[in-house]
Write a protein that holds these residues in place. Sequence first.
Motif: not given
Length: 378
Positions: A210-232
């Motif tokens: 429940v934690s990985a599929l509903r929340e943490l998977g998308i949330l952590l991925t979006a934060i990584v993308v925002a910090g990595r690709s968004g800044s680029a």
Amino acid sequence: MPTAPTVTVSQLKEDLILCLSGEWRTFCLPEIKHKLSALKLPQESKVVIDLSSVDFLDTASAYLLKKFLKKLKRLKISYKIKEGSPTIMATFHMVNEFTPSPEPRTEQTSRFSLIFLLNFLGKMALEPLKTLLEALSFLGEVTIGMIKILIHPRRLRFITLVDLIHKVGASALPIVGLISFLIGVVLVYQGADQLRRFGAEIFTINLLAVSALRELGILLTAIVVAGRSGSAYTAQLGFMKLNQEIDALHVLGIDPIEVLVVPRILALLIVLPLLTFFADIMALIGGGIATYFLIGVGPDDFAKHLLLSIGEWTFWTGIIKAPVFAFFIGLVACFEGLRVSGGAESVGKHTTQSVVEGIFLVIIFDAAFSILFSVLGI
């Protein structure tokens, strides 16, 4: 060769005649200044300044002559001008009649005064409103650009889109996979430690799913993308703005939104759901390995219990969020990049703002989705 400037003093009855001759040019300023300051004229005398023999007069020399005339006024020495050629007199009158506008007086306001406080609060209130209006305008431009591409797909630069997908997606797989794997391990260790007190360690798998599929998977991925690709994105568009490449596109009649912004947002819309799926799988793998060593549940039993713990919407509630997060991460990153102005300091400032605002919006929308899914019962 130019004739050197000269100043000759002679007496005619009660008047002193100052005869100026030669070429009064800028490179002779030290010599002119020395000759004018060396003149010793008695107070309250009458002086005639003869310009008829001057061959050339530029504005710098005319300015020195103007300062000399002001000195005569301070010494209460009356003077008359014997005019020279029209060109010389035009330059002399232009400089002599010019009066620079006084600098506006700015009242120094104390940093602790009421006016300063009200001014500060006003700026703090209006600046976010101004930014919001600019962001809404930018959202409209991006929407129009996407509609144009939907109507005319050939306008989309496919090679650019594929390159962005590779940079944003394939290059991010290692960091996203590692973070998700470790999060799965952490969830199992923390969950098992708490559930062991109730003899319910097996339900750690439910917690992981429940934690990985509903929340943490998308949330952590979006934060990584925002910090990595968004800044680029922000840094790239910011330096293009500083190098006037955006202005060059306008001059060529090319819409920067269509060429630079829309492909970047589309790349995120395609990549983020795929990265989320990859993150979910890596989190489950990490959790499965931790479950085997911590609880002693083998791969077959783990898979069976995992399938039982996953509901109809457990997986899709995470995936549905991905396109929304992707759109707003790309929108904020490109918006801040096109707001860059000045220099490298501005690039750093807007890159930081891009990452902070992107992560903030991800958390806000994640909370909104949680409330929506709770209301819908999914």
